[in-house]
Design a protein around this motif. Structure first.
Motif, PDB file in Angstrom:
ATOM      1  N   THR A  77       0.827  -1.194   0.000  1.00 30.21           N
ATOM      2  CA  THR A  77       0.000   0.000   0.000  1.00 30.21           C
ATOM      3  C   THR A  77       0.870   1.257   0.000  1.00 30.21           C
ATOM      4  O   THR A  77       1.887   1.300   0.670  1.00 30.21           O
ATOM      5  CB  THR A  77      -0.894   0.019   1.243  1.00 30.21           C
ATOM      6  OG1 THR A  77      -1.632  -1.186   1.250  1.00 30.21           O
ATOM      7  CG2 THR A  77      -1.840   1.192   1.240  1.00 30.21           C
ATOM      8  N   LYS A  78       0.431   2.271  -0.728  1.00 35.42           N
ATOM      9  CA  LYS A  78       1.140   3.551  -0.682  1.00 35.42           C
ATOM     10  C   LYS A  78       0.117   4.646  -0.453  1.00 35.42           C
ATOM     11  O   LYS A  78      -0.230   5.411  -1.341  1.00 35.42           O
ATOM     12  CB  LYS A  78       1.922   3.789  -1.970  1.00 35.42           C
ATOM     13  CG  LYS A  78       2.845   5.022  -1.857  1.00 35.42           C
ATOM     14  CD  LYS A  78       3.825   5.088  -2.984  1.00 35.42           C
ATOM     15  CE  LYS A  78       4.747   6.280  -2.812  1.00 35.42           C
ATOM     16  NZ  LYS A  78       5.784   6.345  -3.828  1.00 35.42           N
ATOM     17  N   ILE A  79      -0.400   4.688   0.758  1.00 38.27           N
ATOM     18  CA  ILE A  79      -1.347   5.743   1.122  1.00 38.27           C
ATOM     19  C   ILE A  79      -0.588   7.067   1.231  1.00 38.27           C
ATOM     20  O   ILE A  79      -0.879   8.041   0.566  1.00 38.27           O
ATOM     21  CB  ILE A  79      -2.041   5.426   2.454  1.00 38.27           C
ATOM     22  CG1 ILE A  79      -2.734   4.055   2.381  1.00 38.27           C
ATOM     23  CG2 ILE A  79      -3.049   6.508   2.805  1.00 38.27           C
ATOM     24  CD1 ILE A  79      -3.847   3.986   1.378  1.00 38.27           C
ATOM     25  N   GLY A  86       2.788   2.673   4.688  1.00 36.15           N
ATOM     26  CA  GLY A  86       1.504   2.267   5.244  1.00 36.15           C
ATOM     27  C   GLY A  86       1.621   1.296   6.396  1.00 36.15           C
ATOM     28  O   GLY A  86       0.605   0.855   6.927  1.00 36.15           O
ATOM     29  N   SER A  87       2.849   0.955   6.794  1.00 39.84           N
ATOM     30  CA  SER A  87       3.058   0.053   7.928  1.00 39.84           C
ATOM     31  C   SER A  87       4.044   0.688   8.897  1.00 39.84           C
ATOM     32  O   SER A  87       4.869   1.509   8.516  1.00 39.84           O
ATOM     33  CB  SER A  87       3.600  -1.301   7.461  1.00 39.84           C
ATOM     34  OG  SER A  87       2.687  -1.954   6.621  1.00 39.84           O
ATOM     35  N   HIS A 112      -2.371   9.620   8.397  1.00 38.67           N
ATOM     36  CA  HIS A 112      -2.224   9.090   7.041  1.00 38.67           C
ATOM     37  C   HIS A 112      -3.571   8.973   6.323  1.00 38.67           C
ATOM     38  O   HIS A 112      -3.672   8.341   5.275  1.00 38.67           O
ATOM     39  CB  HIS A 112      -1.508   7.740   7.082  1.00 38.67           C
ATOM     40  CG  HIS A 112      -0.061   7.854   7.458  1.00 38.67           C
ATOM     41  ND1 HIS A 112       0.344   8.150   8.745  1.00 38.67           N
ATOM     42  CD2 HIS A 112       1.064   7.749   6.721  1.00 38.67           C
ATOM     43  CE1 HIS A 112       1.667   8.198   8.776  1.00 38.67           C
ATOM     44  NE2 HIS A 112       2.127   7.958   7.570  1.00 38.67           N
ATOM     45  N   ASN A 170      -9.010   1.052   2.475  1.00 36.16           N
ATOM     46  CA  ASN A 170      -8.440   2.239   3.119  1.00 36.16           C
ATOM     47  C   ASN A 170      -8.514   2.167   4.640  1.00 36.16           C
ATOM     48  O   ASN A 170      -8.866   3.130   5.316  1.00 36.16           O
ATOM     49  CB  ASN A 170      -9.122   3.522   2.615  1.00 36.16           C
ATOM     50  CG  ASN A 170      -8.338   4.773   2.995  1.00 36.16           C
ATOM     51  OD1 ASN A 170      -7.115   4.748   3.036  1.00 36.16           O
ATOM     52  ND2 ASN A 170      -9.042   5.855   3.294  1.00 36.16           N
ATOM     53  N   TYR A 194      -6.476   7.420   6.860  1.00 42.06           N
ATOM     54  CA  TYR A 194      -7.231   6.173   6.740  1.00 42.06           C
ATOM     55  C   TYR A 194      -8.660   6.405   7.221  1.00 42.06           C
ATOM     56  O   TYR A 194      -8.912   7.278   8.055  1.00 42.06           O
ATOM     57  CB  TYR A 194      -6.588   5.054   7.558  1.00 42.06           C
ATOM     58  CG  TYR A 194      -5.244   4.616   7.022  1.00 42.06           C
ATOM     59  CD1 TYR A 194      -5.158   3.884   5.852  1.00 42.06           C
ATOM     60  CD2 TYR A 194      -4.069   4.946   7.690  1.00 42.06           C
ATOM     61  CE1 TYR A 194      -3.920   3.489   5.350  1.00 42.06           C
ATOM     62  CE2 TYR A 194      -2.839   4.563   7.198  1.00 42.06           C
ATOM     63  CZ  TYR A 194      -2.774   3.834   6.028  1.00 42.06           C
ATOM     64  OH  TYR A 194      -1.558   3.445   5.528  1.00 42.06           O
ATOM     65  N   ALA A 218      -1.354  -1.382   6.631  1.00 41.34           N
ATOM     66  CA  ALA A 218      -2.419  -0.814   5.820  1.00 41.34           C
ATOM     67  C   ALA A 218      -3.086  -1.852   4.934  1.00 41.34           C
ATOM     68  O   ALA A 218      -2.473  -2.837   4.527  1.00 41.34           O
ATOM     69  CB  ALA A 218      -1.857   0.309   4.947  1.00 41.34           C
ATOM     70  N   GLU A 242      -5.048  -1.496   1.452  1.00 42.13           N
ATOM     71  CA  GLU A 242      -5.365  -0.530   0.407  1.00 42.13           C
ATOM     72  C   GLU A 242      -6.786  -0.692  -0.109  1.00 42.13           C
ATOM     73  O   GLU A 242      -7.451   0.300  -0.433  1.00 42.13           O
ATOM     74  CB  GLU A 242      -4.384  -0.701  -0.763  1.00 42.13           C
ATOM     75  CG  GLU A 242      -4.571   0.304  -1.876  1.00 42.13           C
ATOM     76  CD  GLU A 242      -3.547   0.115  -2.977  1.00 42.13           C
ATOM     77  OE1 GLU A 242      -3.387   1.043  -3.777  1.00 42.13           O
ATOM     78  OE2 GLU A 242      -2.923  -0.961  -3.032  1.00 42.13           O
ATOM     79  N   VAL A 299      -6.444   0.631   8.338  1.00 41.54           N
ATOM     80  CA  VAL A 299      -5.171   0.178   8.887  1.00 41.54           C
ATOM     81  C   VAL A 299      -5.492  -0.826   9.992  1.00 41.54           C
ATOM     82  O   VAL A 299      -6.442  -0.646  10.755  1.00 41.54           O
ATOM     83  CB  VAL A 299      -4.317   1.355   9.405  1.00 41.54           C
ATOM     84  CG1 VAL A 299      -4.974   2.044  10.582  1.00 41.54           C
ATOM     85  CG2 VAL A 299      -2.924   0.895   9.794  1.00 41.54           C
TER      86      VAL A 299
END
Length: 299
Positions: free
Chosen positions: A12-14, A178-179, A236, A203, A238, A198, A200, A205
């Motif tokens: 994931t790349k939030i 995301g982690s 972030h 959305n 979420y 995370a 994805e 966590v």
């Protein structure tokens, strides 16, 4: 056999590290103020005045990670460092081992059909043998078998976890966007751990691996660790924080509720990593899997 949490290396790349560092200071401050309003600070321990907050500047991808202000009773919650690998694994290992007797004995109260089956076996023993002594030994034998299978399955689960995400915390939690993984430090010693990962697709966590050294419980450390994950999720952007647990102790469930989580349901058909699903295992090992969710904002 699947071991450890699914999709352990999160792609994931939030908000990537460099994106987070580029967030305007006002936005960071507003998010953290909102987090503080939702989860008021725990009472500080009596003693010298707290150290002044660190100077403003770029923060690591764990949100409010780094040294940070003391939380709980003089405990500092900060991001994991590679040198703390063994300390974190020890706390995780000891915490999971405590579940062996809890699952074997306390957990039986959650499974009335299993209780009924054991009662029928005792009655059958008396009908066949007409011996009160042998009949009284049946419950003791059944509980011994429950302990044996609880130990067998939980040790297998530990073996899985210690060879997946807990084998290299830096790789599994600190590098993927995301982690993150945090430790609670008291007097220079790691006394608690918690992780975030995370998802994805929705959305959210997930809160994972929360554990506190048994010698330091009752000081608000677990709640401080949980709050750090919630702050991370807010920072972030979420939409929710989720968790799943097979904990038997009521205190664990009260902790989640005190953080604002809602109980979303429970299942008696959860397959714990390490289970073989043999007939004997089904008879003498049962867990109830609880799902919790804290909604931060509507999608």
């Amino acid at each position: 056999m699947h071991c450890g949490p699914p999709d352990m290396v999160c792609e994931t790349k939030i908000v990537a590290t460099e994106d987070h560092e580029a967030l305007p200071g006002a936005k960071k401050d507003a998010l953290l103020v909102a987090a503080g309003a939702m989860w008021p600070p725990l009472p500080a321990a009596p003693g010298p005045a707290a150290a002044p907050p660190p100077a403003a500047g770029p923060q690591p991808h764990g949100g409010t990670g780094g040294a940070g202000p003391p939380e709980g009773r003089g405990v500092c919650i900060r991001e994991f460092r590679a040198a703390e690998q063994e300390a974190a694994r020890r706390i995780f290992y000891d915490g999971i081992l405590e579940r062996i007797p809890n699952t074997a004995f306390r957990g039986l109260r959650q499974h009335p059909r299993t209780q009924l089956l054991y009662a029928l076996l005792a009655a059958l023993c008396f009908a066949v043998t007409r011996s009160l002594l042998l009949t009284c030994l049946v419950p003791a034998g059944l509980l011994a078998l429950r302990y044996y299978y609880s130990r067998k399955v939980i040790l297998a689960y530990l073996e899985c976890a210690l060879h997946t995400d807990m084998a290299d915390i830096e790789q599994y939690y600190m590098k993927p966007p995301g982690s993150c993984f945090w430790v609670a430090v008291l007097d220079g010693n790691v006394v608690g751990i918690v992780a975030a990962r995370a998802h994805e697709e929705d959305n959210t966590v997930e809160l994972l691996r929360m554990s506190v050294d048994s010698r330091f419980r009752g000081k608000g450390i677990a709640k401080a660790l949980g709050r750090r994950v919630l702050e991370f999720a807010m920072l972030h952007n979420y939409s929710a924080v989720v968790l799943g647990t097979t904990a038997v102790k009521v205190a664990a469930h009260k902790l989640y509720e005190s953080l604002g989580f809602r109980h979303m349901g429970a299942s008696d058909h959860y397959v714990l990593p390490g289970m073989t699903l043999s007939l004997a295992e089904r008879l003498f090992f049962q867990v109830r899997y609880h799902r919790y969710r804290l909604q931060l904002r509507e999608e």
